[in-house]
Design an enzyme around this catalytic site. Sequence first.
Site, PDB file in Angstrom:
ATOM      1  N   SER A  19      45.365  45.439  34.971  1.00  0.00           N
ATOM      2  CA  SER A  19      44.393  45.339  36.311  1.00  0.00           C
ATOM      3  C   SER A  19      43.920  47.281  36.556  1.00  0.00           C
ATOM      4  O   SER A  19      43.527  47.728  36.982  1.00  0.00           O
ATOM      5  CB  SER A  19      44.557  44.764  37.322  1.00  0.00           C
ATOM      6  OG  SER A  19      43.815  43.233  36.903  1.00  0.00           O
ATOM      7  N   GLY A  41      41.255  42.324  35.107  1.00  0.00           N
ATOM      8  CA  GLY A  41      41.208  43.185  33.986  1.00  0.00           C
ATOM      9  C   GLY A  41      40.609  44.008  35.099  1.00  0.00           C
ATOM     10  O   GLY A  41      40.659  44.148  36.040  1.00  0.00           O
ATOM     11  N   CYS A  43      39.284  36.989  40.227  1.00  0.00           N
ATOM     12  CA  CYS A  43      39.802  38.647  39.785  1.00  0.00           C
ATOM     13  C   CYS A  43      37.749  39.593  39.095  1.00  0.00           C
ATOM     14  O   CYS A  43      37.292  38.997  39.263  1.00  0.00           O
ATOM     15  CB  CYS A  43      40.913  39.834  39.896  1.00  0.00           C
ATOM     16  SG  CYS A  43      40.593  41.502  40.311  1.00  0.00           S
ATOM     17  N   GLN A  75      33.941  38.495  39.360  1.00  0.00           N
ATOM     18  CA  GLN A  75      33.180  39.094  38.932  1.00  0.00           C
ATOM     19  C   GLN A  75      31.944  38.909  38.427  1.00  0.00           C
ATOM     20  O   GLN A  75      31.112  39.251  38.148  1.00  0.00           O
ATOM     21  CB  GLN A  75      33.111  40.497  38.955  1.00  0.00           C
ATOM     22  CG  GLN A  75      34.132  40.863  40.565  1.00  0.00           C
ATOM     23  CD  GLN A  75      34.924  42.204  40.427  1.00  0.00           C
ATOM     24  OE1 GLN A  75      35.018  43.150  39.106  1.00  0.00           O
ATOM     25  NE2 GLN A  75      36.137  41.912  41.601  1.00  0.00           N
ATOM     26  N   ASN A 124      43.639  43.073  44.298  1.00  0.00           N
ATOM     27  CA  ASN A 124      43.719  44.230  42.780  1.00  0.00           C
ATOM     28  C   ASN A 124      42.233  44.377  42.485  1.00  0.00           C
ATOM     29  O   ASN A 124      42.033  43.899  41.512  1.00  0.00           O
ATOM     30  CB  ASN A 124      44.880  44.188  42.583  1.00  0.00           C
ATOM     31  CG  ASN A 124      44.575  44.814  41.397  1.00  0.00           C
ATOM     32  OD1 ASN A 124      44.113  46.248  41.622  1.00  0.00           O
ATOM     33  ND2 ASN A 124      45.171  45.871  40.650  1.00  0.00           N
ATOM     34  N   HIS A 171      44.292  36.542  44.015  1.00  0.00           N
ATOM     35  CA  HIS A 171      45.046  36.681  42.693  1.00  0.00           C
ATOM     36  C   HIS A 171      45.926  35.215  43.122  1.00  0.00           C
ATOM     37  O   HIS A 171      47.094  35.317  44.088  1.00  0.00           O
ATOM     38  CB  HIS A 171      45.814  37.645  42.632  1.00  0.00           C
ATOM     39  CG  HIS A 171      45.360  38.810  41.511  1.00  0.00           C
ATOM     40  ND1 HIS A 171      45.286  39.021  39.692  1.00  0.00           N
ATOM     41  CD2 HIS A 171      44.296  39.954  41.701  1.00  0.00           C
ATOM     42  CE1 HIS A 171      45.056  39.470  39.252  1.00  0.00           C
ATOM     43  NE2 HIS A 171      44.363  40.211  40.774  1.00  0.00           N
ATOM     44  N   GLU A 173      48.274  33.203  41.671  1.00  0.00           N
ATOM     45  CA  GLU A 173      49.418  33.327  41.117  1.00  0.00           C
ATOM     46  C   GLU A 173      50.881  34.346  42.156  1.00  0.00           C
ATOM     47  O   GLU A 173      51.765  33.898  41.928  1.00  0.00           O
ATOM     48  CB  GLU A 173      49.309  33.968  39.586  1.00  0.00           C
ATOM     49  CG  GLU A 173      49.414  35.503  39.411  1.00  0.00           C
ATOM     50  CD  GLU A 173      47.962  36.191  39.897  1.00  0.00           C
ATOM     51  OE1 GLU A 173      48.136  37.480  40.409  1.00  0.00           O
ATOM     52  OE2 GLU A 173      47.243  35.717  39.872  1.00  0.00           O
TER      53      GLU A 173
END
Length: 368
Positions: free
Chosen positions: A40, A231, A260, A264, A300, A343, A345
Amino acid sequence: MLADGTLLRGEAFGAVGTAIGEVVFNTGMTGYQEVMTDPSYSGQLVTFTYPELGNTGVNTADQEAPRPHVRGVISRELTPVTSNWRAEGDLEHWLAENGVVGIRGVDTRALVRHLREGGAINGAISSDGSTPVELLEQVRAAPSMEGLNLAARVSTAEPYTWTEPCSAAFDTRLQQRPERPYRVVAIDFGIKRAILDRLVAHGCSVTVLPADSSLEAVLSHSPEGVFLSNGPGDPAAVSSGIALVKDLLTQVDLPLFGICMGHQILGLALGGRSFKLPYGHRGLNHPCGSPGQVEITSQNHGFALDADSLPADRVRITHHNLNDHTVAALQLLHQPVFGVQYHPEASPGPHDADHHFARFAALMADRR
């Protein structure tokens, strides 16, 4: 050198050369190796607000991809001593081996304030003797992040499977897995290894497909669920991914989970719009939630969904970023589909949001 003419001098580390990209900042106090290997961050020069890098060295277990994806690293200090029992090498040599240009000795507090006031901006890190005039010309000729389809650059070229964890930390959060793993197809817009590990931990056998995969390619693997990965770049530029999700939403009835950029792209496929944030959300302590429930999250991203553009008859916004009230999570009202901007994870970051993986597994269990 920033595109507005701001010049900061420091000492070089890592590879020798010139790196041009979007200058952003990350507020995390740890996890620098995960950040640097996260796809990303492709195309970006990352300013670390934590003042010292390299304390814990580097190791293969903490990598989110086979190599670093950051274009350059900006740091206040670089430790001369690596001290951690898991270290397999030091940060400076690892960056040099992987061709990543770095600068240290910069007043990162002043730089971050500059970015917060003026927004993320293109810039260059240079240690090859280029003059400031030459650098400014190159930076101003570089493309903006808006409109860039960077997912196409970082996505896998060939399908592959992920059925066993690679992370040394995997067993610390091992979940109960079903007798037969859930067959999941993951669309790779820049996927992190930790996300694949968490899917496996929650009972999935994952087939990873390129970002430009068609509906036919996805269905050829007989999935019980489809995952849309994180990404880099502008989600609105990933036209193939948006088209695929439109097909998935209208032609099949499968559980769908986006993180993420995947979140979107899900919103864009529903007819929504995305926009570029002034300086993005990059850190490990972003509060997200709904009334009565808050998760501290790892984030992020430089783009977000426009809440007013999402169809109210199909979508419910379940979480907001509590710092700026942007859309942090959504779910469809009549289909087993949801997405989260952050995120879950937690690599690096807090584990508050891991339950979203269990939610995805539960949707596939219900479908069975």
